[in-house]
Structures are given as structure tokens and as C-alpha cells.
Scaffold this motif. Structure first.
Motif, PDB file in Angstrom:
ATOM      1  N   HIS A  50      37.495 -49.664  -5.988  1.00 15.34           N
ATOM      2  CA  HIS A  50      37.522 -49.575  -7.448  1.00 15.34           C
ATOM      3  C   HIS A  50      38.851 -50.072  -8.014  1.00 15.34           C
ATOM      4  O   HIS A  50      39.106 -49.929  -9.216  1.00 15.34           O
ATOM      5  CB  HIS A  50      37.294 -48.126  -7.892  1.00 15.34           C
ATOM      6  N   GLY A  51      39.720 -50.610  -7.162  1.00 18.16           N
ATOM      7  CA  GLY A  51      41.013 -51.079  -7.646  1.00 18.16           C
ATOM      8  C   GLY A  51      41.998 -49.953  -7.868  1.00 18.16           C
ATOM      9  O   GLY A  51      42.967 -50.095  -8.616  1.00 18.16           O
ATOM     10  N   GLY A  52      41.762 -48.827  -7.227  1.00 13.97           N
ATOM     11  CA  GLY A  52      42.627 -47.667  -7.397  1.00 13.97           C
ATOM     12  C   GLY A  52      43.259 -47.240  -6.083  1.00 13.97           C
ATOM     13  O   GLY A  52      43.355 -48.021  -5.128  1.00 13.97           O
ATOM     14  N   SER A  53      43.671 -45.987  -6.026  1.00 16.61           N
ATOM     15  CA  SER A  53      44.331 -45.467  -4.829  1.00 16.61           C
ATOM     16  C   SER A  53      44.133 -43.959  -4.768  1.00 16.61           C
ATOM     17  O   SER A  53      43.692 -43.337  -5.746  1.00 16.61           O
ATOM     18  CB  SER A  53      45.827 -45.798  -4.832  1.00 16.61           C
ATOM     19  N   ILE A  54      44.474 -43.384  -3.611  1.00 17.45           N
ATOM     20  CA  ILE A  54      44.413 -41.931  -3.435  1.00 17.45           C
ATOM     21  C   ILE A  54      45.581 -41.519  -2.565  1.00 17.45           C
ATOM     22  O   ILE A  54      45.901 -42.184  -1.569  1.00 17.45           O
ATOM     23  CB  ILE A  54      43.062 -41.481  -2.812  1.00 17.45           C
ATOM     24  N   THR A  55      46.258 -40.446  -2.951  1.00 19.38           N
ATOM     25  CA  THR A  55      47.364 -39.889  -2.162  1.00 19.38           C
ATOM     26  C   THR A  55      47.110 -38.394  -1.963  1.00 19.38           C
ATOM     27  O   THR A  55      46.295 -37.792  -2.678  1.00 19.38           O
ATOM     28  CB  THR A  55      48.712 -40.090  -2.844  1.00 19.38           C
ATOM     29  N   ALA A  56      47.822 -37.823  -0.993  1.00 17.02           N
ATOM     30  CA  ALA A  56      47.627 -36.402  -0.688  1.00 17.02           C
ATOM     31  C   ALA A  56      48.965 -35.749  -0.388  1.00 17.02           C
ATOM     32  O   ALA A  56      49.901 -36.386   0.092  1.00 17.02           O
ATOM     33  CB  ALA A  56      46.690 -36.221   0.506  1.00 17.02           C
ATOM     34  N   SER A  57      49.062 -34.465  -0.691  1.00 19.31           N
ATOM     35  CA  SER A  57      50.220 -33.643  -0.314  1.00 19.31           C
ATOM     36  C   SER A  57      49.708 -32.237  -0.043  1.00 19.31           C
ATOM     37  O   SER A  57      48.648 -31.849  -0.543  1.00 19.31           O
ATOM     38  CB  SER A  57      51.289 -33.625  -1.414  1.00 19.31           C
ATOM     39  N   GLY A  58      50.439 -31.489   0.742  1.00 12.23           N
ATOM     40  CA  GLY A  58      49.986 -30.145   1.087  1.00 12.23           C
ATOM     41  C   GLY A  58      51.110 -29.273   1.580  1.00 12.23           C
ATOM     42  O   GLY A  58      52.175 -29.760   1.976  1.00 12.23           O
ATOM     43  N   VAL A  59      50.860 -27.980   1.563  1.00 15.92           N
ATOM     44  CA  VAL A  59      51.768 -26.975   2.108  1.00 15.92           C
ATOM     45  C   VAL A  59      50.934 -26.057   2.982  1.00 15.92           C
ATOM     46  O   VAL A  59      49.894 -25.569   2.536  1.00 15.92           O
ATOM     47  CB  VAL A  59      52.454 -26.158   0.991  1.00 15.92           C
ATOM     48  N   PRO A  60      51.335 -25.816   4.249  1.00 17.94           N
ATOM     49  CA  PRO A  60      50.542 -24.949   5.133  1.00 17.94           C
ATOM     50  C   PRO A  60      50.277 -23.595   4.500  1.00 17.94           C
ATOM     51  O   PRO A  60      51.181 -22.937   3.991  1.00 17.94           O
ATOM     52  CB  PRO A  60      51.425 -24.834   6.387  1.00 17.94           C
ATOM     53  N   ASN A  61      48.990 -23.191   4.518  1.00 23.31           N
ATOM     54  CA  ASN A  61      48.515 -21.884   4.025  1.00 23.31           C
ATOM     55  C   ASN A  61      48.674 -21.725   2.507  1.00 23.31           C
ATOM     56  O   ASN A  61      48.502 -20.624   1.988  1.00 23.31           O
ATOM     57  CB  ASN A  61      49.239 -20.733   4.736  1.00 23.31           C
ATOM     58  N   LYS A  62      48.999 -22.835   1.783  1.00 26.34           N
ATOM     59  CA  LYS A  62      49.101 -22.741   0.331  1.00 26.34           C
ATOM     60  C   LYS A  62      48.231 -23.759  -0.391  1.00 26.34           C
ATOM     61  O   LYS A  62      48.177 -23.766  -1.616  1.00 26.34           O
ATOM     62  CB  LYS A  62      50.557 -22.900  -0.103  1.00 26.34           C
ATOM     63  N   GLY A  63      47.556 -24.630   0.346  1.00 26.82           N
ATOM     64  CA  GLY A  63      46.612 -25.536  -0.269  1.00 26.82           C
ATOM     65  C   GLY A  63      47.014 -26.990  -0.182  1.00 26.82           C
ATOM     66  O   GLY A  63      48.074 -27.347   0.326  1.00 26.82           O
ATOM     67  N   ALA A  64      46.110 -27.841  -0.683  1.00 32.47           N
ATOM     68  CA  ALA A  64      46.304 -29.287  -0.668  1.00 32.47           C
ATOM     69  C   ALA A  64      46.072 -29.843  -2.066  1.00 32.47           C
ATOM     70  O   ALA A  64      45.344 -29.264  -2.873  1.00 32.47           O
ATOM     71  CB  ALA A  64      45.358 -29.942   0.337  1.00 32.47           C
ATOM     72  N   VAL A  65      46.714 -30.995  -2.358  1.00 29.22           N
ATOM     73  CA  VAL A  65      46.574 -31.672  -3.654  1.00 29.22           C
ATOM     74  C   VAL A  65      46.263 -33.137  -3.391  1.00 29.22           C
ATOM     75  O   VAL A  65      47.001 -33.807  -2.648  1.00 29.22           O
ATOM     76  CB  VAL A  65      47.858 -31.543  -4.501  1.00 29.22           C
ATOM     77  N   PHE A  66      45.144 -33.645  -3.962  1.00 27.60           N
ATOM     78  CA  PHE A  66      44.764 -35.047  -3.857  1.00 27.60           C
ATOM     79  C   PHE A  66      44.848 -35.668  -5.261  1.00 27.60           C
ATOM     80  O   PHE A  66      44.331 -35.102  -6.236  1.00 27.60           O
ATOM     81  CB  PHE A  66      43.354 -35.198  -3.292  1.00 27.60           C
ATOM     82  N   ILE A  67      45.514 -36.827  -5.353  1.00 25.08           N
ATOM     83  CA  ILE A  67      45.671 -37.524  -6.629  1.00 25.08           C
ATOM     84  C   ILE A  67      44.964 -38.866  -6.523  1.00 25.08           C
ATOM     85  O   ILE A  67      45.327 -39.706  -5.688  1.00 25.08           O
ATOM     86  CB  ILE A  67      47.156 -37.716  -6.980  1.00 25.08           C
ATOM     87  N   ILE A  68      43.905 -39.050  -7.365  1.00 26.41           N
ATOM     88  CA  ILE A  68      43.101 -40.280  -7.359  1.00 26.41           C
ATOM     89  C   ILE A  68      43.458 -41.076  -8.599  1.00 26.41           C
ATOM     90  O   ILE A  68      43.418 -40.553  -9.727  1.00 26.41           O
ATOM     91  CB  ILE A  68      41.595 -39.969  -7.348  1.00 26.41           C
ATOM     92  N   THR A  69      43.821 -42.341  -8.415  1.00 21.81           N
ATOM     93  CA  THR A  69      44.113 -43.252  -9.528  1.00 21.81           C
ATOM     94  C   THR A  69      42.973 -44.260  -9.646  1.00 21.81           C
ATOM     95  O   THR A  69      42.710 -45.002  -8.687  1.00 21.81           O
ATOM     96  CB  THR A  69      45.448 -43.969  -9.302  1.00 21.81           C
ATOM     97  N   LEU A  70      42.282 -44.285 -10.795  1.00 20.74           N
ATOM     98  CA  LEU A  70      41.144 -45.185 -10.997  1.00 20.74           C
ATOM     99  C   LEU A  70      41.314 -45.905 -12.341  1.00 20.74           C
ATOM    100  O   LEU A  70      41.676 -45.287 -13.355  1.00 20.74           O
ATOM    101  CB  LEU A  70      39.827 -44.401 -11.014  1.00 20.74           C
TER     102      LEU A  70
END
Length: 890
Positions: free
Chosen positions: A861-881
Motif C-alpha cells: 500500500h506504499g506504507g510501513s509498519i514498525t513495532a516496539s515493546g516492553v516485556p510483560n507490559k505490552g506491544a505497540v504497532f504503528i502502521i503508516t498508510l
């Protein structure tokens, strides 16, 4: 009114008490421990004494500031913490104005009542009485020092070393009268210079240090000759505490010394005998069984040193109490009956851990004057011998149990390998005639007979172990497979006396091997259909397989490959770059991609190839294989004049290649699944065949085979889905992401209800895109958040969005955040790689392709996706479209 009167009465009584009374409340530190007290009430006695009227609410240690040098506050704190009433005496004040009090501390609920009675006068009276007693004792010592009714020598020196008193025993030793001796010095009374000088120095020491001095000396007696004396000089103090005279006593210990010398000689000989005894030996004395002597062997055996001498045996080895050996030891001491016994079990602590030891023990009582005064103990350790015998017995027992429980056929044969006898369950040979058979006739298929005879002959000649997989004819005339292992039994002359063997049914394993071989062959056949060069390499980067395309192009003979054969086919200018790049990828464990030229065997010329390779990793991330391809891209490297024609031809060729690859993927899907089905079938048949014979470990192994096969099914389906992402184009349409998430909620309704997971979203953007692919992207992310939730915590998934302008193009920045198990930041670079798993597959299901698909969809789609996380505190995914697509086909 009555209450007021009662309070007035209480206050009157409280203030009229002859002693000090204080009411206190506890103050606590941050740890909840009492550290001081708040003053609530003092009676008049204390107020007048301390002369402070404004005392209420102040800290006890502040009002009584001189309390730090005493332990009064600590005593009161103990009552506050324990609730136990305390009575104690202590002083308070300066050194020059010290007063003594008797304290009584009582706890009433949260309050403490402290009573202080002034006992200063009583203490002073006690001190005066003690001083009077000291003076009386001085007089008593002086009187006792000048008595004459003792055979000991009693005398008194003044500070000038003159005798002021000598008792009759001393005068008799000198052969003098009191008139001749008193008032004279040491030398005048016959002492030699060294002797006189020694005593004068000792008198000076007594006077200067105000302490007694004791010693032993030898000098002549007027009648008895040279004797040995033990003497003591003590100070006698006046009322000022100064030494006024030095009194002394001397005792003749000549006979005692001679007896001690004889005893020491006797004990020395006895001690040498004990220490020279080769067996561990010790001597015990008295009712408490004190260790009097112990030799080095015994010390080494119990793991102790010479410090045990003088200690009770039970204190050195407390673990003996209550044991059989301790009871026998006490019996020998109390009854005098010797004790001898072999291989006695004695658990004791020799090396810091309680272990079992075995000893040959001998106890003998020591009898003096008809009384038992001690005992001698000799202990020889035989633990190794006993354990060795027990292990032999245990080994024989296990062998009998093994033979009885084994599903294999266990047997013995004579030295010539002719007559075989089955073993009974207890390990003995059966004598029944039906079990005495010829091994070759019974167990070897005719087609394997020649090879079996050759191996048997070799084993007989070399006296070596015989091992062979061979076929057998079953009673129902079917053909089975057996693995036989036969070991020669040799006598002390290295001559074979018999053979011991076992045969295991390996029919199911053979069938499974055939299935695996068939599966590998199908893979090779499918790989040969692909126009690209396909190859595999081991974890170290050494090539171990090429498809037929390689041999057609290079002219090598079939199966001619290895670590360096491909290098000779490279263009000389490409050798260094290719070797370096491949070496770096292998050592880094990263994907490999490089363009290089290969020499064609038919034309002798070089063509350009694009080579790609990816590492195949296990669940721990360890590489166990490399999978690579080489695609001919020579046309793409041609001159500009032919570019359009070659691009068209290459596009057609690539389309055909893609079609072939798609066909290969679909064929692989079917043919790769077929061997797995056979594996599961034969494993099930093997389970049925061994029903009732499997232990717990074997059952777990079968379960793991089933799980691995199921996982392979899912992996193949995942690979197909992954390959189709790039293969199928999608039309771009207007997609409302709010509706997309709502549809995902509907599809995951059962999972959401089961896990209690919640999805929160609102005001998501409407943009151009492939609705199917965007649905797949957010479905994978939400499903991952639910799957990787923390134990006992329901997933909460929050989806938010914002707009952003980059290079005059509007983008939607969409954040998907959860409260799951998260991941380490150093794993961020790997999370979108194909087949990557950050967690155990036994705990979390999946193929490791979900996030790879998300990355491909975002990029299409001409975009991107990145991820970050902290053990036992969750994950965050950022999608650029992007909000708009350049091309209508995605």
C-alpha cells in the motif's frame, strides 16, 4: 460532679506519690518499630525534679537528654513491644551528679506507665558495705597468710624486699629462727643471686601492676636437698588502694612433678602406640566419653582436625545419637562387654552432608583399679567394598528385571554361534527343547544370510560385537525387520565362552524411513521442475544439494558439490565479492542477496545471476539449514539498445517463472503434505502395534511427533498464504477502517467472549486500499494481541489514528497497542522476519508468518509498519498508510 471529684482525687493521689510517675505514648519509625515516646503526663515529683512545666507532647529522649549514655530508653521500648512488665535499676545524670533509680514499666493498651523510685542513698549504702567487706577480706587474707598450720611456705615481703614474716615451714627449710631471718633480704637468707634477683623483679611487678605473680622454681632444702616448688606472690593493699606489702606462699611439688613425669612418659608411650596403629583409633575417657587421643587415620576418616581432642564424641559427631552404633558404644562403657561387628551402617556427616558409611568396628573398655574409666575404639571403613557388592547385587537384580520387562528377544548362544537359548524372566537359560534353536535358521531371511555369515565370521575372529539390521520371516509369512546386537563373553584367557544377544523389532522404523526417503525424493523431483538453480547448505555454509538446473548449466557431474566447487564457475572479478558476502551472511545468520556471473559449460561464456539465500532456523533461533536460489538475470544486464526488447522478453520469462513458482507452490502444498499424512498414519500404526508396552517417556515422544506433523501442515498453509500476497493483485477501493475493525470483532466474537478481550477504537480514517488485505493486516495484529496475552489478564487492544503530511502527501498514522506479554527491544529487528518466533511454539501456536504478512501488506500500500515493546507490559504497532494510492491495482 462525682466524676469531677473522682478526677480531682486521682490527680491528688497521682501528684502526692513519693515516686516519679510518667504516662507515655509510643512513637514509631518508618519500619513500624518503636523508637521513642511522646510524654502525656508527669506527676509533681518529676516536674519539680526536671524543672520543666511545658513537657506535654515532647519526646521522652528530648526531655531526658542525658539518657543516651544509659539503656533506660531501650528497656522501656522492650516493654512497649512485648507488653511484658519490666523492673530494672539504672543511673541517670552526669558522672559528677549521678543518681540511681528503680524503674517499673507497665503497658496499658497503647500507653505506658513508668514509675521511677530514687534509690541513690540505698546504692551509696551498698557501696559502703561492699568496701567494708573488702577491708574485712583484706584482714582475713592477711591473717590467713601468716598462719603456721600449713606445710606450705608462707611469707611476707616489704617493699624493700625484706622478709617481714616467715612461717615455721619456711624457717625449717632455711634452718633458721625468726630472729635470724625476719628483717633480712633474700640473699641474707641463703638465696642465690639469680634466685634473689628473680623474686625482686617479681615483687616490683606485683607492686607496679597490682597483680599476683606465679611461678615454679628449684632450690635446695636444708634437710631434703634440692626440691621443686610452686609459688605465688600477691599484693596486700592499704586503705588507699596502694600495695603496702607482698605476701607469698610456696608449695613443695617435687613428688607431684616426679609422678607427672612418669605419667607423661607412660602416656607418651601409649600415645605413640595409638598414633602408630595403622587402623583409625581413638581413646575416650569419662562418663561424657571425652576424646583423649585420636590418631591421624581416625581424624581423616571423620573429616576433622586436632581441635576435637578434649571434646565429647557426641559433640563431634552429633548425628550418632540414637543410632545402633552409639547404643553399642554406651553398652561397652557401661557394662564392659567388648563389641566386634563387621559392615556396620553408620550415617554421619564427614564432608558437610549426611551420608551412609560402613565400618568394621571393635570397642574395648579401659579398666583402671577395677573401674571402667574409658574405652578404645577401632573403626576400619569398608564402604567401597560394601557399596561395590550392593551395586553388583543391584545390577544383577536390574538385569533380571530388564530381561523380564524387555520387549526384545534376549538370548544366549554357544561359542560357535550355533545353538541359541532364550533367557527366562529371572535371567536363567530355559531348558525347554523348543527354545533351543539355530539362530541363523530362526532369524535370518535367506536374502540376508550371506551378509550375516560374513559378519558373524568377522566377529568370531576379532572377538568383536556383532550388529546388523536384517529381515526375518514372521510366523504369518510376512516380512519384518530386526536389529540384532550380540556381544562376546570372554574368559580370563580372552577365549570366547558364549555370546549374549538381543533382537529388536524395527519394522515400523524401517517403514517410517522409507516414507521420509520418499518425501525427500519428491522434493528433489519438484525442485528439478523449477527453472532457477535451487540449492541448500548446512549451517556452516557448505553446499549439500543442487537441483538439476545447476548441473545442466555448469556441466558438473550429478551430485558433484561441496564447499568450493561453485567458486571455479564464478567470473574471476566476482570471486572475492561473492566469497566475502556469503561468509558474512553465514556468520551473521542474515539473509544473502548478490549478483554475480557464472560460466556456462555449453557456451563457455558468463551470464549474470541473482543469488538469494535465507537461513532456516529452529524455535531457539539456531540455523539448521540454508535455502537458496540463483535466477538468471543476464538479459537485465544487457545494453541500452536492446533494453526494451529484453525487458519485454524478461517480463514474459518472469511471468512464466512466477506461474511455474505458483504451480510449484500448489504442487508442493499437496505433495509436501502427503508424506506428513503418511508419517502420522505410520506413527498411529506404530502406537497401536506397541499398545500397552510404552512407558510415559515413549508416549510423550509419540505425542510430540503428532504435534510436529500438525505444525508442518500449518506451516505449509502459511507459506502458501505468504506467497500469494505478492502473486494476487487487488483493486484499490475506499475502505472505512471503522467497518473493517467492526467486521473483525464479529469474526472473533467467540474468541473475544472466551478470553474476555476488549477492542477499543473510534474515528479511524477512511482511505484507499485493498479491503481484503487491510482486513488481513488488522486481523493478524488483533489476533496476535489476544494470543500473546498475559496469564490471568484479559487483553485490552486500543486502536487510534492521526493524520500526517509528508512531502505533500497525506498519511494515516494508526497505532495498535495492547497490554500483553510484549517483547525485548533488541528483538524489534527480527519480529517481521519470515518464520520468526519470539516465544515457545509449545506455549503459543502459530507459523511465524503473521507479522511478515502485515509488513508485506503495508508495503504494497506504499506504507510501513514498525513495532516496539516492553516485556510483560505490552506491544505497540504503528502502521503508516497513504490516504490515496498511485496505482489502482495493489
Amino acid at each position: 460532679m462525682e466524676l469531677i471529684n473522682n478526677l480531682d482525687l486521682f490527680q491528688t493521689v497521682f501528684n502526692s506519690a513519693p515516686n516519679g510517675i510518667a504516662v507515655l505514648k509510643s512513637l514509631y519509625d518508618k519500619k513500624g518499630k518503636v523508637e521513642d515516646f511522646s510524654i502525656l503526663l508527669f506527676n509533681t515529683y518529676i516536674i519539680n525534679w526536671i524543672n520543666i512545666a511545658d513537657y506535654k507532647g515532647k519526646r521522652f529522649s528530648e526531655v531526658f537528654s542525658k539518657i543516651e549514655k544509659t539503656n533506660i530508653l531501650q528497656k522501656i521500648i522492650e516493654t512497649a513491644e512485648t507488653g511484658i512488665t519490666t523492673n530494672f535499676e539504672n543511673w541517670y545524670g552526669d558522672e559528677n551528679a549521678k543518681k540511681w533509680f528503680k524503674f517499673t514499666t507497665v503497658k496499658q493498651g497503647e500507653l505506658l506507665v513508668v514509675t521511677m523510685e530514687d534509690i541513690t542513698e540505698k546504692k551509696n549504702a551498698e557501696n559502703a558495705l561492699n568496701n567494708a567487706l573488702i577491708d574485712a577480706e583484706k584482714q582475713k587474707r592477711l591473717y590467713n597468710s601468716i598462719i603456721n598450720a600449713t606445710p606450705d611456705l608462707v611469707y611476707v615481703f616489704d617493699l624493700d624486699y625484706k622478709f617481714t614474716y616467715a612461717n615455721k615451714a619456711l624457717l625449717s627449710m632455711w634452718g633458721k629462727t625468726a630472729e635470724d631471718a625476719i628483717g633480712r633480704g633474700l640473699r641474707e637468707n641463703g638465696y642465690e643471686d639469680w634466685h634473689a634477683e628473680m623474686h625482686e623483679q617479681e615483687i616490683d611487678t606485683v607492686v607496679a601492676e597490682k597483680r599476683a605473680v606465679r611461678g615454679t622454681v628449684s632450690f635446695p632444702h636444708a634437710e631434703l636437698g634440692r626440691r621443686i616448688y610452686d609459688y605465688i606472690l600477691v599484693p596486700v593493699f592499704n586503705e588507699k588502694g596502694e600495695v603496702e606489702v607482698v605476701a607469698g606462699t610456696t608449695r613443695d611439688i617435687t613428688e607431684i612433678k616426679l609422678a607427672e613425669e612418669k605419667l607423661q612418659q607412660s602416656e607418651s608411650r601409649f600415645r605413640k602406640m595409638i598414633h602408630q596403629t595403622p587402623a583409625p583409633t581413638l581413646v575416650l575417657r569419662g562418663d561424657d566419653l571425652i576424646i583423649e587421643q585420636i590418631n591421624t587415620h581416625m581424624l581423616q576418616m571423620i573429616g576433622r582436625g586436632q581441635e576435637v581432642i578434649g571434646m565429647r564424641l557426641i559433640d563431634v559427631l552429633p548425628e550418632l545419637e540414637g543410632q545402633y552404633v552409639w547404643e553399642q558404644l554406651l553398652k561397652v562403657y557401661n557394662e564392659g562387654i567388648p563389641f566386634d561387628q563387621s559392615e556396620v551402617l553408620v550415617p554421619h556427616n564427614r564432608t558437610g552432608e549426611l551420608k551412609d558409611y560402613y565400618y568394621n568396628l571393635a570397642y574395648r573398655p579401659l579398666i583402671e583399679d577395677g573401674q571402667i574409666t574409658g574405652m578404645i575404639q577401632v573403626a576400619v571403613e569398608v564402604t567401597q567394598q560394601v557399596v561395590a557388592r550392593q551395586k553388583m547385587e543391584e545390577s544383577e537384580s536390574r538385569f533380571r528385571a530388564l530381561v523380564n520387562a524387555s520387549s526384545d528377544l534376549v538370548y544366549r548362544m554357544d561359542a560357535d554361534w550355533m545353538i541359541m537359548q532364550n533367557l527366562e524372566g529371572d535371567g536363567r537359560l530355559s531348558n525347554s527343547g523348543e527354545k533351543r534353536v539355530n539362530w541363523l535358521d530362526k532369524f535370518i531371511h535367506p536374502n540376508d544370510l550371506r551378509r550375516a555369515v560374513d559378519l558373524i565370521s568377522k566377529s568370531i575372529i576379532e572377538k568383536s560385537i556383532f550388529e546388523m539390521e536384517h529381515r526375518v520371516i514372521n510366523p504369518d509369512d510376512s516380512i519384518g525387520w530386526v536389529f540384532s546386537r550380540v556381544v562376546p563373553i570372554l574368559d580370563d584367557q580372552e577365549k570366547i565362552i558364549e555370546w549374549f544377544g538381543a533382537s529388536s523389532d524395527i519394522t515400523s522404523q524401517k517403514e517410517l524411513q522409507n516414507v521420509i526417503t520418499e518425501s525427500e525424493e519428491k522434493f528433489r523431483q519438484l525442485a528439478d521442475l523449477v527453472p532457477q538453480i535451487i540449492w541448500t547448505a548446512n549451517p556452516d555454509g557448505f553446499v549439500d544439494y543442487y537441483n538439476s538446473r545447476w548441473y545442466e548449466y555448469t556441466g558438473y557431474e550429478e551430485h558433484e558439490f561441496g564447499d568450493s566447487s561453485w567458486i571455479s564457475k564464478l567470473h574471476p572479478d566476482d570471486v572475492y565479492l561473492v566469497s566475502k558476502g556469503w561468509h558474512e551472511s553465514v556468520h551473521a545468520g542474515s539473509s544473502y542477496q548478490l549478483e554475480f556471473r557464472l560460466r556456462n559449460a555449453n557456451t563457455g561464456g558468463y551470464r549474470w545471476f541473482l543469488s538469494k539465500a535465507v537461513p532456516i532456523k529452529d524455535k531457539e533461533g539456531i540455523i539448521n539449514k540454508w535455502f537458496g536460489t540463483c535466477t538468471d538475470i543476464h538479459e537485465q544486464k544487457s545494453t541500452t539498445e536492446k533494453l526494451e526488447i529484453l525487458v519485454a522478453e524478461r517480463t514474459k520469462e518472469l511471468q512464466r517463472s512466477n506461474d511455474d513458482l505458483q504451480q510449484f507452490a500448489h504442487v508442493a502444498s499437496h505433495d509436501l503434505k502427503e508424506p506428513i499424512r503418511k508419517i502420522k498414519t505410520f506413527v498411529s500404526r506404530l502406537e497401536d502395534h506397541l499398545e500397552g508396552q510404552l512407558d510415559e517417556s515413549a508416549s510423550k515422544f509419540f505425542d510430540r511427533i503428532h504435534v510436529a506433523a500438525d505444525r508442518m501442515f500449518n506451516m505449509i498453509d502459511g507459506v502458501l498464504a505468504y506467497s500469494k500476497i505478492n502473486a494476487d493483485s487487488q483493486k484499490a477501493t475506499i475502505v472505512d477502517l471503522n467497518e473493517t475493525i467492526k467486521n473483525i470483532e464479529t469474526d472473533l466474537e467467540i474468541v473475544l467472549q472466551k478470553t474476555g478481550a476488549k477492542i477499543y477504537y473510534q474515528d479511524l480514517p477512511v482511505l484507499e486500499g485493498a479491503s481484503v488485505l487491510l482486513y488481513q493486516l488488522f486481523y493478524n495484529l488483533i489476533n496476535n494481541s489476544i494470543k500473546f496475552a498475559k496469564e490471568d489478564t484479559a487483553s485490552e487492544i486500543i486502536i487510534t489514528a492521526k493524520e500526517q503530511i509528508e512531502e505533500d502527501k497525506k498519511f494515516a498514522i494508526i497505532t495498535v497497542e495492547d497490554n500483553g506479554i510484549g517483547f525485548d527491544l533488541d528483538q524489534t529487528g527480527r519480529i517481521f522476519e519470515t518464520f520468526t518466533r519470539l516465544n515457545s511454539k509449545d506455549r503459543y501456536e502459530g507459523t511465524g508468518l503473521g507479522l511478515s504478512l502485515c509488513k508485506k501488506i503495508a508495503e504494497r500500500h506504499g506504507g510501513s509498519i514498525t513495532a516496539s515493546g516492553v516485556p510483560n507490559k505490552g506491544a505497540v504497532f504503528i502502521i503508516t498508510l497513504p490516504f490515496e494510492q498511485k496505482e489502482k491495482d495493489i
